[in-house]
Enzyme design. Structure first.
Site: not given
Ligand code: GAR
Length: 207
Positions: A62, A90, A106, A142
């Protein structure tokens, strides 16, 4: 002009919403993905935005990935780093490097349901309201100061997919809005609370 670097891992629909919002005073300097297959890269390139890949599988651990990512980001000297469906955790040093200038979306009403599978967890837990949160990124996953949230009702017939679709519609509203507030210098952070100066949404970023 404030420079933005947007990090994605896949579809990139939130990145797309931010690009389409054409926020005055914001320039999207680059879109960076951790996967060469991220579908959003094509949209960025088609819109004349520099799109790069820092493939996490090419790094031993990482720290090595975080270092390579930071070098790719810093080349653009961004004012704001926008995590838009960026699905790598990260490290602390990386997060501290961008403290106060890195935000994330989120798909839940934080602090409920951090981590993965938020829509399934919402259905299983029986909550009547679910939603999305835009927050500053801090080392605890988060958990950073909340900038904006939007809620959707959880219907008796909702499935993980239908709920995700409803939440995504709201994500595409609140994320460009939160970026605009940042670009306009309207976010004041005190501890874990964010005040939106002269908010143009009811109750400071609640929709
Ligand atoms: C979205 O729903 C975002 O909130 C989530 O992934 C999706 C990405 O969609 N993010 C997470 O879960 C972060 N932990 P996108 O690529 O179409 O924007």
């Amino acid at each position: 002009m404030k420079k933005l670097v947007i990090l994605i891992s896949g579809r990139g629909s939130n990145m797309e919403a931010i690009v389409r919002a054409a926020i005055p005073g914001a320039k999207i300097a680059a879109v960076i993905a951790n996967k060469p297959t991220a579908a959003g890269l094509a949209f960025a390139r088609a819109h004349g935005i520099e799109a790069e890949v820092v493939d996490h599988t090419a790094y031993a651990d990482r720290d090595a990935f975080d270092n390579a990512l930071a070098i790719a980001i810093d080349r653009h000297e961004p004012d704001l780093v926008v995590l838009a469906g960026f699905m790598r955790v990260l490290g602390d040093a990386f997060v501290r490097r961008y403290e106060g200038r890195m935000i994330n979306i989120h798909p839940s009403l934080l602090p409920s349901f951090p981590g993965l599978h938020t829509h399934r967890k919402a259905i299983e837990s029986g909550v009547r309201l679910h939603g999305a949160t835009v927050h500053f990124v801090t080392p605890t996953l988060d958990c950073g100061p909340i900038i904006a949230q939007a809620a959707v009702p959880v219907g008796a017939d909702d499935t993980e997919a239908s709920l995700a679709a409803k939440v995504l519609v709201q994500e595409h509203v609140i994320y460009p809005q939160a970026v605009r507030w940042f670009v306009e210098g309207r976010l004041r952070v005190e501890g874990n609370r964010v005040t939106v100066i002269d908010a143009d949404l009811p109750s400071d970023g609640w929709m």
